[in-house]
Scaffold this motif. Structure first.
Motif, PDB file in Angstrom:
ATOM      1  N   LEU A  68       6.140 -20.793  11.891  1.00 50.69           N
ATOM      2  CA  LEU A  68       5.024 -20.868  12.845  1.00 50.69           C
ATOM      3  C   LEU A  68       5.324 -20.032  14.089  1.00 50.69           C
ATOM      4  CD1 LEU A  68       2.286 -22.075  13.572  1.00 50.69           C
ATOM      5  CD2 LEU A  68       3.493 -24.042  14.548  1.00 50.69           C
ATOM      6  N   GLY A  69       6.519 -20.203  14.644  1.00 49.77           N
ATOM      7  CA  GLY A  69       6.883 -19.455  15.843  1.00 49.77           C
ATOM      8  C   GLY A  69       6.997 -17.968  15.579  1.00 49.77           C
ATOM      9  N   GLY A  70       7.670 -17.608  14.499  1.00 51.40           N
ATOM     10  CA  GLY A  70       7.877 -16.198  14.178  1.00 51.40           C
ATOM     11  C   GLY A  70       6.582 -15.458  13.910  1.00 51.40           C
ATOM     12  N   LEU A  71       5.684 -16.068  13.150  1.00 44.65           N
ATOM     13  CA  LEU A  71       4.418 -15.417  12.827  1.00 44.65           C
ATOM     14  C   LEU A  71       3.498 -15.327  14.038  1.00 44.65           C
ATOM     15  CD1 LEU A  71       3.811 -16.953   9.286  1.00 44.65           C
ATOM     16  CD2 LEU A  71       4.308 -14.563   9.819  1.00 44.65           C
ATOM     17  N   THR A  72       3.571 -16.308  14.921  1.00 43.62           N
ATOM     18  CA  THR A  72       2.774 -16.253  16.150  1.00 43.62           C
ATOM     19  C   THR A  72       3.217 -15.090  17.024  1.00 43.62           C
ATOM     20  OG1 THR A  72       2.480 -18.670  16.119  1.00 43.62           O
ATOM     21  CG2 THR A  72       2.038 -17.535  18.186  1.00 43.62           C
ATOM     22  N   VAL A  73       4.539 -14.953  17.206  1.00 47.58           N
ATOM     23  CA  VAL A  73       5.081 -13.843  18.007  1.00 47.58           C
ATOM     24  C   VAL A  73       4.706 -12.508  17.376  1.00 47.58           C
ATOM     25  CG1 VAL A  73       7.209 -12.713  18.756  1.00 47.58           C
ATOM     26  CG2 VAL A  73       6.970 -15.192  18.971  1.00 47.58           C
ATOM     27  N   ARG A  74       4.863 -12.421  16.074  1.00 51.33           N
ATOM     28  CA  ARG A  74       4.545 -11.166  15.381  1.00 51.33           C
ATOM     29  C   ARG A  74       3.075 -10.806  15.536  1.00 51.33           C
ATOM     30  NH1 ARG A  74       4.968 -10.202   8.853  1.00 51.33           N
ATOM     31  NH2 ARG A  74       3.620  -8.382   8.801  1.00 51.33           N
ATOM     32  N   HIS A  81       1.432  -2.472   8.771  1.00 52.04           N
ATOM     33  CA  HIS A  81       2.414  -3.521   8.517  1.00 52.04           C
ATOM     34  C   HIS A  81       3.812  -2.910   8.596  1.00 52.04           C
ATOM     35  CE1 HIS A  81       4.252  -7.082   6.763  1.00 52.04           C
ATOM     36  NE2 HIS A  81       4.835  -6.316   5.874  1.00 52.04           N
ATOM     37  N   CYS A  82       4.652  -3.432   9.483  1.00 59.30           N
ATOM     38  CA  CYS A  82       6.015  -2.910   9.673  1.00 59.30           C
ATOM     39  C   CYS A  82       6.000  -1.424  10.030  1.00 59.30           C
ATOM     40  CB  CYS A  82       6.861  -3.153   8.431  1.00 59.30           C
ATOM     41  SG  CYS A  82       7.188  -4.887   8.108  1.00 59.30           S
ATOM     42  N   PHE A  83       5.010  -1.022  10.822  1.00 62.81           N
ATOM     43  CA  PHE A  83       4.916   0.362  11.279  1.00 62.81           C
ATOM     44  C   PHE A  83       6.146   0.686  12.119  1.00 62.81           C
ATOM     45  CE2 PHE A  83       2.852   3.959  13.504  1.00 62.81           C
ATOM     46  CZ  PHE A  83       2.157   4.527  12.441  1.00 62.81           C
ATOM     47  N   PRO A  84       6.689   1.914  11.979  1.00 60.55           N
ATOM     48  CA  PRO A  84       7.910   2.250  12.740  1.00 60.55           C
ATOM     49  C   PRO A  84       7.645   2.333  14.235  1.00 60.55           C
ATOM     50  CG  PRO A  84       7.055   4.181  11.615  1.00 60.55           C
ATOM     51  CD  PRO A  84       6.252   3.014  11.123  1.00 60.55           C
ATOM     52  N   SER A 133       9.747   0.184   4.397  1.00 59.77           N
ATOM     53  CA  SER A 133       9.135   0.092   3.077  1.00 59.77           C
ATOM     54  C   SER A 133       7.625  -0.016   3.259  1.00 59.77           C
ATOM     55  CB  SER A 133       9.666  -1.127   2.312  1.00 59.77           C
ATOM     56  OG  SER A 133       9.356  -2.332   2.996  1.00 59.77           O
ATOM     57  N   VAL A 134       6.890   0.465   2.284  1.00 59.38           N
ATOM     58  CA  VAL A 134       5.432   0.363   2.304  1.00 59.38           C
ATOM     59  C   VAL A 134       4.986  -0.356   1.038  1.00 59.38           C
ATOM     60  CG1 VAL A 134       5.064   2.408   3.730  1.00 59.38           C
ATOM     61  CG2 VAL A 134       5.186   2.659   1.243  1.00 59.38           C
ATOM     62  N   HIS A 135       3.810  -0.953   1.113  1.00 58.56           N
ATOM     63  CA  HIS A 135       3.258  -1.679  -0.034  1.00 58.56           C
ATOM     64  C   HIS A 135       2.159  -0.838  -0.673  1.00 58.56           C
ATOM     65  CE1 HIS A 135       4.647  -5.862   1.590  1.00 58.56           C
ATOM     66  NE2 HIS A 135       5.638  -5.062   1.260  1.00 58.56           N
ATOM     67  N   VAL A 136       2.368  -0.504  -1.933  1.00 63.53           N
ATOM     68  CA  VAL A 136       1.445   0.374  -2.654  1.00 63.53           C
ATOM     69  C   VAL A 136       0.783  -0.412  -3.780  1.00 63.53           C
ATOM     70  CG1 VAL A 136       1.221   2.511  -3.986  1.00 63.53           C
ATOM     71  CG2 VAL A 136       2.904   2.370  -2.124  1.00 63.53           C
ATOM     72  N   ALA A 137      -0.546  -0.390  -3.796  1.00 63.15           N
ATOM     73  CA  ALA A 137      -1.300  -1.031  -4.877  1.00 63.15           C
ATOM     74  C   ALA A 137      -1.493  -0.019  -5.998  1.00 63.15           C
ATOM     75  CB  ALA A 137      -2.654  -1.514  -4.365  1.00 63.15           C
ATOM     76  N   VAL A 138      -1.179  -0.413  -7.222  1.00 66.94           N
ATOM     77  CA  VAL A 138      -1.392   0.461  -8.383  1.00 66.94           C
ATOM     78  C   VAL A 138      -2.313  -0.260  -9.365  1.00 66.94           C
ATOM     79  CG1 VAL A 138       0.778   1.691  -8.117  1.00 66.94           C
ATOM     80  CG2 VAL A 138       0.725  -0.371  -9.514  1.00 66.94           C
ATOM     81  N   TYR A 139      -3.176   0.513 -10.008  1.00 62.72           N
ATOM     82  CA  TYR A 139      -4.230  -0.066 -10.837  1.00 62.72           C
ATOM     83  C   TYR A 139      -4.169   0.456 -12.269  1.00 62.72           C
ATOM     84  CZ  TYR A 139      -6.355  -1.330  -6.348  1.00 62.72           C
ATOM     85  OH  TYR A 139      -6.583  -1.830  -5.096  1.00 62.72           O
ATOM     86  N   ASP A 140      -4.433  -0.454 -13.201  1.00 64.10           N
ATOM     87  CA  ASP A 140      -4.574  -0.120 -14.624  1.00 64.10           C
ATOM     88  C   ASP A 140      -3.308   0.523 -15.164  1.00 64.10           C
ATOM     89  OD1 ASP A 140      -6.000  -0.111 -17.024  1.00 64.10           O
ATOM     90  OD2 ASP A 140      -6.728   1.941 -16.711  1.00 64.10           O
ATOM     91  N   ILE A 141      -2.221  -0.228 -15.150  1.00 66.14           N
ATOM     92  CA  ILE A 141      -0.943   0.282 -15.628  1.00 66.14           C
ATOM     93  C   ILE A 141      -0.515  -0.425 -16.909  1.00 66.14           C
ATOM     94  CG2 ILE A 141      -0.118   0.979 -13.345  1.00 66.14           C
ATOM     95  CD1 ILE A 141       1.533  -1.630 -13.286  1.00 66.14           C
ATOM     96  N   THR A 142       0.369   0.236 -17.634  1.00 63.92           N
ATOM     97  CA  THR A 142       0.956  -0.350 -18.835  1.00 63.92           C
ATOM     98  C   THR A 142       2.292  -0.991 -18.466  1.00 63.92           C
ATOM     99  OG1 THR A 142       2.179   1.654 -19.405  1.00 63.92           O
ATOM    100  CG2 THR A 142      -0.099   1.472 -20.223  1.00 63.92           C
ATOM    101  N   GLU A 143       2.852  -1.732 -19.399  1.00 65.03           N
ATOM    102  CA  GLU A 143       4.147  -2.354 -19.143  1.00 65.03           C
ATOM    103  C   GLU A 143       5.230  -1.286 -18.958  1.00 65.03           C
ATOM    104  OE1 GLU A 143       6.956  -5.964 -20.888  1.00 65.03           O
ATOM    105  OE2 GLU A 143       5.396  -5.089 -22.155  1.00 65.03           O
ATOM    106  N   ALA A 144       5.145  -0.202 -19.732  1.00 65.07           N
ATOM    107  CA  ALA A 144       6.120   0.886 -19.613  1.00 65.07           C
ATOM    108  C   ALA A 144       6.019   1.546 -18.236  1.00 65.07           C
ATOM    109  CB  ALA A 144       5.896   1.914 -20.715  1.00 65.07           C
ATOM    110  N   GLN A 145       4.793   1.727 -17.749  1.00 62.51           N
ATOM    111  CA  GLN A 145       4.613   2.314 -16.419  1.00 62.51           C
ATOM    112  C   GLN A 145       5.147   1.382 -15.337  1.00 62.51           C
ATOM    113  OE1 GLN A 145       0.387   3.026 -16.772  1.00 62.51           O
ATOM    114  NE2 GLN A 145       0.682   5.237 -17.050  1.00 62.51           N
ATOM    115  N   HIS A 146       4.928   0.091 -15.512  1.00 57.83           N
ATOM    116  CA  HIS A 146       5.479  -0.884 -14.565  1.00 57.83           C
ATOM    117  C   HIS A 146       7.003  -0.764 -14.486  1.00 57.83           C
ATOM    118  CE1 HIS A 146       6.890  -4.690 -12.924  1.00 57.83           C
ATOM    119  NE2 HIS A 146       7.516  -4.909 -14.062  1.00 57.83           N
ATOM    120  N   GLN A 147       7.645  -0.644 -15.635  1.00 57.90           N
ATOM    121  CA  GLN A 147       9.102  -0.546 -15.656  1.00 57.90           C
ATOM    122  C   GLN A 147       9.588   0.723 -14.977  1.00 57.90           C
ATOM    123  OE1 GLN A 147       9.854  -0.947 -19.858  1.00 57.90           O
ATOM    124  NE2 GLN A 147       9.738  -3.181 -19.815  1.00 57.90           N
ATOM    125  N   GLU A 148       8.868   1.828 -15.172  1.00 60.38           N
ATOM    126  CA  GLU A 148       9.267   3.087 -14.544  1.00 60.38           C
ATOM    127  C   GLU A 148       9.060   3.027 -13.036  1.00 60.38           C
ATOM    128  OE1 GLU A 148      10.817   6.970 -14.476  1.00 60.38           O
ATOM    129  OE2 GLU A 148      10.832   5.389 -16.008  1.00 60.38           O
TER     130      GLU A 148
END
Length: 246
Positions: free
Chosen positions: A219-225, A73-76, A29-44
């Motif tokens: 703490l341990g998991g994030l350090t290893v990562r 982040h979480c690169f294959p 999965s990837v994290h996508v930032a979206v800007y200036d959206i309406t509630e209807a666009q959020h739902q879609e």
């Protein structure tokens, strides 16, 4: 929406979100930032986000400004890295070049992305899941109004700045979310308010018992990562170099 309803004169505010979009072919999965959206666009977008192609196609058709956050982040695995990188580069015009939860090495690679691939713009983001680092990174555009800002952002005419992250920032965020839930459950009584008292007490007790486990595990998991990602930086640089050389 609640804020804007109470403050109708707040003309410089706009609504955006970070969307977790599934890329089935890479099982990532990837994290996508979206800007200036309406509630209807959020739902879609929420409906489409299980399919990367459909999500990106919709964002383009609606002319919604969108950017790929923290590319690595979480690169294959390395064997699929080049194909993944090619897909992401061709799918986005804006990339997060400064992330407040990622170390200097990864950020440095991303900040050269616009040099490697002309026409690609950069944004900055704190990636703060609590209020601790809110605003530690930013995106600036030469503009006087919201509309001008968004237009400059769309064109990738941005300036980014702020502080690099470290693994302890992610740990602080994780603990902050954990402890904030306990505070809101026990002291503020603002979550699960429809529950009977015994359920609230059960969860509160469970949170106390699990706190040492969560603390040491996070703490341990994030350090290893952190160190694994540090080690993989050379792979990321090599992939980008190979892609640009072709």
């Amino acid at each position: 929406l609640s804020f804007l309803e109470k403050n109708p004169d707040a003309k410089d505010f706009f609504i955006g979100e970070e969307v977790t979009v599934q890329v089935p072919e890479f099982r990532k999965s990837v994290h996508v930032a979206v800007y200036d959206i309406t509630e209807a666009q959020h739902q879609e977008i929420t409906y489409l986000k299980k399919n990367f192609e459909e999500t990106v196609s919709y964002l383009r058709s609606e002319k919604i400004i969108h950017a790929l956050n923290h590319l690595f982040h979480c690169f294959p695995p390395t064997s699929k890295g080049r194909a993944f990188l090619e897909k992401m580069i061709s799918s986005f015009d804006l990339f997060e070049g400064l992330n407040g939860a990622i170390d200097e090495g990864h950020n440095a690679i991303m900040q050269r992305l616009s040099e490697y691939f002309p026409g690609k713009g950069l944004i900055g983001g704190s990636d703060s899941h609590t209020l601790i680092r809110l605003g530690s990174c930013f995106t600036a555009c030469q503009s006087q109004t919201k509309e001008e800002f968004l237009q400059q952002l769309r064109l990738g005419k941005t300036t980014i700045g702020g502080k690099y992250g470290h693994f302890h920032h992610m740990f602080n965020d994780a603990m902050g979310v954990y402890l904030n839930y306990f505070r809101d459950l026990v002291f503020r009584r603002t979550v699960h308010i429809q529950w009977p008292f015994w359920k609230e007490a059960r969860n509160a007790f469970g949170w106390i018992v699990c706190l040492p486990v969560f603390f040491s595990g996070a703490l341990g998991g994030l350090t290893v990562r952190y160190w694994i990602e540090k080690f993989r930086q050379k792979d990321y640089e090599r992939l980008i170099t190979e892609l640009t050389s072709n």
